[in-house]
Design a protein around this motif. Structure first.
Motif, PDB file in Angstrom:
ATOM      1  N   GLY A 171     -14.458  -1.571  -6.488  1.00 61.67           N
ATOM      2  CA  GLY A 171     -14.093  -2.061  -5.135  1.00 61.67           C
ATOM      3  C   GLY A 171     -12.526  -1.711  -4.781  1.00 61.67           C
ATOM      4  O   GLY A 171     -12.153  -1.478  -3.636  1.00 61.67           O
ATOM      5  N   GLU A 372     -22.153   0.347  -3.198  1.00 59.26           N
ATOM      6  CA  GLU A 372     -22.289  -1.056  -2.858  1.00 59.26           C
ATOM      7  C   GLU A 372     -20.810  -1.803  -2.401  1.00 59.26           C
ATOM      8  O   GLU A 372     -20.376  -2.367  -1.635  1.00 59.26           O
ATOM      9  N   ARG A 375     -19.392  -0.115   0.610  1.00 59.75           N
ATOM     10  CA  ARG A 375     -19.733  -0.881   1.726  1.00 59.75           C
ATOM     11  C   ARG A 375     -19.253  -2.113   2.120  1.00 59.75           C
ATOM     12  O   ARG A 375     -18.878  -2.611   3.410  1.00 59.75           O
ATOM     13  N   LYS A 376     -18.811  -2.877   1.145  1.00 58.61           N
ATOM     14  CA  LYS A 376     -18.206  -4.220   1.405  1.00 58.61           C
ATOM     15  C   LYS A 376     -16.636  -4.033   1.692  1.00 58.61           C
ATOM     16  O   LYS A 376     -16.196  -4.835   2.489  1.00 58.61           O
ATOM     17  N   CYS A 377     -16.141  -2.973   1.174  1.00 56.17           N
ATOM     18  CA  CYS A 377     -14.703  -2.623   1.708  1.00 56.17           C
ATOM     19  C   CYS A 377     -14.565  -2.553   3.099  1.00 56.17           C
ATOM     20  O   CYS A 377     -13.836  -2.761   3.862  1.00 56.17           O
ATOM     21  N   ASP A 379     -17.149  -3.137   5.306  1.00 53.08           N
ATOM     22  CA  ASP A 379     -17.271  -4.169   6.368  1.00 53.08           C
ATOM     23  C   ASP A 379     -16.002  -5.297   6.471  1.00 53.08           C
ATOM     24  O   ASP A 379     -15.834  -5.426   7.419  1.00 53.08           O
ATOM     25  N   GLU A 380     -15.429  -5.548   5.518  1.00 52.66           N
ATOM     26  CA  GLU A 380     -14.179  -5.943   5.364  1.00 52.66           C
ATOM     27  C   GLU A 380     -13.392  -5.444   6.394  1.00 52.66           C
ATOM     28  O   GLU A 380     -12.649  -6.085   7.470  1.00 52.66           O
TER      29      GLU A 380
END
Length: 508
Positions: A171, A372, A375-377, A379-380
């Protein structure tokens, strides 16, 4: 399977010897060592220094560090002769991109206090950068790699890392990759400031591979591209032409076993030329190009050829403190950024001991975790309005891998990996199936001859005949830069004086 080694053994040996001897000279020659220390202390004359010494040598640079009584430190860094073929250009480009990132990006980068050309350096050591020392515990590569690696061995991803930990580390890397992809320009090339002090693409894109094929592939420096590019297809065509020039210039003779028959060698060379001509064909063909170039006119994001976990420094809390070693960074086709990173396993596909298919199997596992994390990075960053939906990378990276675009980007950028990639990962996608048994793809090139452009067969045979004639010519046609040539001469003179001194001392 190629019967020739990818690197020229003689060029490799010379480069390696310089790489070993030069830092040793800087550490042990009292006059040079003191000159570096005085030079660095004078740059910080308002600070009291506590210690000075050699720090380390990497793939392209050697570093000295000075500690000050206020607990701060500074590094002076010189490019390694024999490893860096364009030292002044490399330093100029690296300084520019670091200064740009310091101004425009949240990515933590060392601050530059001063940089200069060879004529300005201590003991005329070469172009240099003086930057602040970033306190850190280790690198991201140290956290990701399998423990117990022996010196000289390349790192490999630790298969026992817990999934949550791997995703967390990925991440942090994904955040850096994402940040770089949002910084873009209208041309492909290296950055500089124009007459109005505005950042602009002013110079050719000096790549990792361009340096490598001069250093280890015996390509004359004059054969490298000198342009900037206003569209992706013209840059990809320049890379395809470079693959052909590299093969023509590669001095294979010393790397071929003496008992290899001339007809076997000739076919091996033909297979390589056919692959490169076909690669150029799929770049030039507008219909085929549409399958993998989706943003021909840009904008073109910042791309670092040498970005990898080993260059990401972390503190005790395993948080990124700095990203270092920005050589070979330039604006590039969007498709480079849309391709997932090769370094998820830390080891390159062409270096994987169990072969390309096994690398792909292991890579795909790691890729799912990385995507994954990406994707979280995203979104944030979207929630914080640092990113818009159209700038997401995760879905595009997934498509690049699934479609095979990943391999086009990898083959385009990596001259020495090209033959390990083309026939297995690119050819059949664009030119259809071929009749061969199992993994025996050595004769597939014969089934592709009808696809060559007019004149390419004749040109190929001309090249083959030339390389067969050169087979027993063992003269190294190496084209090192003046910096490397000068240091080879200086080291010989220093060594000669040392030997003369020992002889005089022994006789007294």
């Amino acid at each position: 399977m190629s019967i020739c080694k990818p690197y020229d053994d003689v060029a490799w040996a010379i480069s390696t010897q310089i790489w070993e001897d030069w830092p040793e000279l800087l550490r042990t020659d009292g006059e040079i060592y003191n000159d570096i220390g005085v030079f660095l202390s004078e740059e910080f004359s308002d600070l009291e220094w506590a210690s000075f010494g050699f720090l380390n040598t990497g793939g392209f640079n050697t570093r000295f560090k000075m500690n000050f009584t206020n607990n701060c430190g500074a590094i002076i860094r010189f490019p390694l002769p024999g490893a860096v073929m364009f030292p002044e250009e490399k330093i100029r480009n690296e300084v520019s991109i670091m200064q740009f990132l310091l101004e425009k990006s949240p990515i933590p980068v060392p601050s530059i206090f001063r940089w200069g050309e060879t004529k300005e350096s201590p003991s005329d050591l070469g172009p240099f950068i003086i930057m602040n020392y970033i306190h850190h515990k280790r690198s991201m590569g140290d956290l990701l790699e399998m423990p117990g690696r022996q010196g000289g061995q390349p790192p490999v991803l630790d298969p026992d890392l817990k999934l949550a930990r791997l995703e967390a580390l990925y991440g942090q890397l994904a955040n850096i990759v994402l940040s770089l992809s949002t910084l873009s320009f209208s041309r492909i090339g290296s950055l500089g400031k124009n007459d109005h002090s505005m950042w602009e693409v002013l110079h050719r894109p000096l790549s990792y591979s361009m340096n490598e094929i001069v250093q280890l592939g015996t390509l004359p420096r004059s054969k490298l591209p000198i342009n900037t590019y206003d569209n992706a297809s013209s840059y990809f065509e320049a890379l395809a032409d470079l693959h052909i020039s590299h093969l023509r210039s590669q001095r294979n003779e010393a790397d071929i076993e003496a008992d290899v028959e001339a007809n076997v060698l000739a076919d091996d060379i033909r297979r390589k030329f056919v692959a490169r001509f076909l690669f150029r064909k799929l770049v030039r063909d507008k219909d085929q190009r549409k399958e993998w170039i989706f943003h021909n006119d840009g904008p073109f994001p910042i791309w670092c050829d040498d970005f990898r976990p080993e260059n990401v420094l972390v503190d005790e809390a395993e948080t990124v403190t700095a990203v270092v070693d920005w050589e070979f960074t330039y604006t590039a086709p969007v498709e480079f950024a849309h391709s997932p990173p090769w370094w998820l396993l830390l080891k390159k596909p062409e270096d994987w001991s169990k072969g390309l298919d096994d690398w792909c199997t292991e890579y795909e596992k790691a890729l799912q975790t990385f995507l994954e994390a990406m994707r979280k990075c995203e979104d944030e960053a979207t929630q914080e309005r640092r990113l818009v939906e159209g700038q997401r990378l995760s879905s595009r990276m997934r498509h690049s891998w699934q479609s095979g675009d990943f391999w086009i980007m990898y083959a385009a950028r990596n001259n020495f990996a090209f033959d390990a990639i083309y026939w297995k990962k690119i050819d059949q996608r664009f030119f259809g199936p071929t009749a061969y048994e199992g993994d025996n793809i050595c004769d597939v090139w014969r089934q592709r001859l009808h696809l060559l452009e007019p004149g390419e067969k004749e040109l190929m045979e001309e090249y083959v005949n030339l390389k067969l004639k050169e087979r027993y010519t063992f003269r190294l046609a190496w084209d090192p830069d003046e910096y490397t040539v000068g240091w080879i001469k200086r080291m010989k003179e220093i060594k000669k004086k040392e030997e003369e001194g020992k002889e005089e001392g022994g006789g007294s």
